[in-house]
Design an enzyme around this catalytic site. Structure first.
Site, mmCIF file in Angstrom:
data_model
loop_
_atom_site.group_PDB
_atom_site.id
_atom_site.type_symbol
_atom_site.label_atom_id
_atom_site.label_comp_id
_atom_site.label_asym_id
_atom_site.label_seq_id
_atom_site.Cartn_x
_atom_site.Cartn_y
_atom_site.Cartn_z
ATOM 1 N N HIS A 187 41.139 39.935 47.786
ATOM 2 C CA HIS A 187 42.148 38.881 47.902
ATOM 3 C C HIS A 187 43.426 39.339 48.623
ATOM 4 C CE1 HIS A 187 39.401 37.043 45.236
ATOM 5 N NE2 HIS A 187 39.914 37.442 44.100
ATOM 6 N N ASP A 198 35.611 34.545 49.363
ATOM 7 C CA ASP A 198 36.828 35.083 48.732
ATOM 8 C C ASP A 198 37.654 33.848 48.433
ATOM 9 O OD1 ASP A 198 39.545 35.885 48.360
ATOM 10 O OD2 ASP A 198 38.994 37.842 49.150
ATOM 11 N N HIS A 199 37.761 33.501 47.157
ATOM 12 C CA HIS A 199 38.323 32.181 46.868
ATOM 13 C C HIS A 199 39.801 32.073 47.270
ATOM 14 C CE1 HIS A 199 39.815 33.978 43.091
ATOM 15 N NE2 HIS A 199 40.619 32.941 42.998
HETATM 16 C C1 BG6 Z 1 39.293 36.905 40.532
HETATM 17 C C2 BG6 Z 1 39.445 38.150 39.704
HETATM 18 O O1 BG6 Z 1 38.639 37.177 41.722
HETATM 19 O O2 BG6 Z 1 40.591 36.376 40.811
HETATM 20 C C3 BG6 Z 1 40.212 37.862 38.424
HETATM 21 O O3 BG6 Z 1 38.164 38.663 39.381
HETATM 22 C C4 BG6 Z 1 41.519 37.204 38.732
HETATM 23 O O4 BG6 Z 1 40.410 39.041 37.669
HETATM 24 C C5 BG6 Z 1 41.326 36.017 39.661
HETATM 25 O O5 BG6 Z 1 42.074 36.767 37.510
HETATM 26 C C6 BG6 Z 1 42.652 35.465 40.130
HETATM 27 O O6 BG6 Z 1 42.428 34.279 40.814
HETATM 28 P P1 BG6 Z 1 43.520 33.133 40.840
HETATM 29 O O7 BG6 Z 1 42.945 32.089 41.737
HETATM 30 O O8 BG6 Z 1 43.701 32.682 39.425
HETATM 31 O O9 BG6 Z 1 44.760 33.774 41.376
#
Ligand code: BG6
Length: 504
Positions: free
Chosen positions: A241, A178-179
């Site tokens: 997230h 989960d980034h």
């Molecule tokens: C991804 C989603 O996991 O996270 C995207 O699939 C979203 O839809 C993105 O735009 C948001 O990530 P960050 O790091 O730009 O907040």
């Protein structure tokens, strides 16, 4: 910082967008910081007919701007074409890996990164197992597999995926990514809470009035309409997230900062989420979809007219919800979370709203009486911490106003803030799964959102509120907050009714 052991990382889906935008740049950055082992290789795997040379050339074209000294990194890149859908083709991966190890002294330490469509996850794992390249050899070599989101599309599919993956890899070998957990400021939630003496005594229902988490995006779905329309904000952002952020904010202090201890505490938070019953969904969850509008002279397409989205889609591009965590620390403290596309700006923040002072001796205007101290953890883009408190307005009397104590990561201008994928890849290389999701936590998170999925499916009449692209979402989200003096925090400029930006 310990340098990871020599290994090869294999990326399945190597010609895809994630590889191009995130994975290879992250690996390149780690390489430039000398954080990778000397003996290290990257094998791209996919259906596209690349050679090693073409894969390298593409990497150069994918790079943003001018990059010098790319050559030594390019020499680490290799490619193997296979039909990822054919179990037998994984023998080709095995042969290539053996070839890449030849004469290097790299043991059979392998990381497999699955950046493929989710429908292939099980098949790739099966193919690798059939090729006999999934087992750890005690004291000699290890194998790890990183699985991208989405991890399932609902509780049943996540359970099935967990169960089936365990046929090929053990839980210790599986890294569910989960980034958001790789973001520096998200990890700083742990340090803010457990590295300081002053916050933790206040971090509970006695002092905290409510918690708010916002993750807004300025962009629409762009070219991802086809994927997004089958997902929506609930599956795309909330189940993973946003709930992970809640997990870190709400967890009990772990006994130490190691994987098992931290992940056990996050799991307990998910287990304590008060279930929202299907019939309660309209009361606790508001969904919305952006409609076309003009912002600063730019015409923005409505969600239903985006590429790949059906004209009658009811998929939510916005979601706001209220929920509770039933444990001693949080009983009856509302958590409000919201996320959406085509909102006024890109910002992710966690706001701890403390209770107001019990007795007002200074001034009696509404603004002062209703002033809550707020701790704002700014996850992105202006990473930092903001504390809002009352102070005396200089001069006669005891008039008060809100002032800010504000810390910006950008002030630490000598420190490199790593990209989320840099941190997460490096952790996996070191065998540290703290910032990856454990199977049981994934299932708990799905179990929490499942009644919402069911309610929307079984009751299509539950409204999907339209909101003009560029606004803060449907006004109905305000109805979640029952106390009249409390509103969502608007972290930046908002659109006024006539389509102009105005300060809040
Ligand atoms: C991804 C989603 O996991 O996270 C995207 O699939 C979203 O839809 C993105 O735009 C948001 O990530 P960050 O790091 O730009 O907040």
């Amino acid at each position: 910082m310990n340098i990871p052991e020599s290994h090869i990382i294999t990326i399945f889906g190597a010609s895809g967008d994630l590889t191009k935008r995130k994975l290879l740049p992250a690996l390149f950055s780690l390489f430039k910081q000398d954080l990778l082992p000397k003996e290290f290789k990257i094998l791209g795997v996919g259906r596209t007919d690349f050679s090693d040379e073409l894969f390298r050339k593409n990497f150069i074209t994918w790079l943003d701007g001018e990059e010098k000294d790319v050559e030594p990194f390019l020499n680490k890149l290799f490619y193997q074409k296979i039909d990822t859908g054919k179990v037998d083709d994984y023998e080709l991966v095995k042969s290539k890996l053996n070839e890449l190890r030849e004469g290097t002294g790299i043991p059979e330490n392998y990381i497999y990164y699955l950046s493929t469509p989710p429908g292939l996850y099980e098949l790739v794992a099966k193919g690798l197992e059939k090729a006999n390249i999934t087992a750890d050899v005690e004291g000699e070599s290890w194998k790890r597999i990183i699985i991208e989101k989405p991890f399932g599309i609902d509780l049943a599919s996540a359970k099935k995926l967990n169960k089936n993956l365990l046929n090929y890899f053990s839980e210790d070998q599986i890294y569910r990514i989960d980034h958001y957990l790789g973001k520096e400021t998200v990890q700083n939630v742990l340090v803010t809470r457990f590295g300081n003496g002053i916050f933790e005594p206040l971090w509970n229902r006695n002092y905290i009035h409510h918690v708010e988490v916002t993750s807004s995006e300025e962009l629409g779905v762009g070219t991802r309409g086809g994927y997004y329309d089958n997902s929506g904000a609930l599956r795309d952002m909330v189940q993973n997230h946003l709930l992970q952020l809640v997990g870190l904010v709400a967890m009990e202090p772990p006994i130490h900062a190691e994987s098992k201890a931290i992940r056990n505490e996050v799991l307990k938070v998910f287990q304590s989420l008060r279930p929202i019953k299907e019939e309660e969904v309209p009361k606790y969850v508001i969904r919305g979809q952006y409609t076309g509008s003009t912002v600063k002279g730019e015409c923005l397409t409505g969600y239903r007219y985006e590429q790949g989205v059906p004209n009658d889609s009811r998929t939510e591009s916005y979601l706001a919800m209220k929920f509770f965590i039933d444990n001693w620390r949080w009983k009856d403290v509302p958590f409000y979370i919201r996320t959406g596309k085509r909102l006024p700006t890109r910002v992710t923040e966690i706001v701890i709203h403390f209770k107001k002072s019990p007795h007002h001796i200074f001034s009696h205007d509404d603004l002062t009486i209703n002033a809550h101290n707020q701790l704002v953890i700014r996850v992105q883009p202006d990473e930092g911490l903001l504390f809002k408190f009352s102070m005396k307005v200089p001069g006669a009397g005891f008039n008060t106003k809100t002032a800010n104590m504000d810390f910006h990561y950008s002030d630490l201008n000598d420190d490199h803030i790593p990209e989320a994928y840099e941190r997460l890849l490096l952790d996996c290389m070191q065998g540290d799964s703290t910032l990856y999701i454990r199977g049981d936590a994934v299932e708990e998170a799905w179990a929490f959102v499942q009644p919402i999925i069911n309610a929307w499916k079984n009751n299509p009449e539950i409204p999907v509120y339209g909101y003009p692209a560029g606004s803060w979402g449907p006004a109905h989200a305000d109805t979640l907050i029952e106390e009249p003096e409390i509103t969502w925090r608007y972290p930046c400029k908002n659109l006024s009714n006539d389509g102009e930006y105005c300060e809040l």
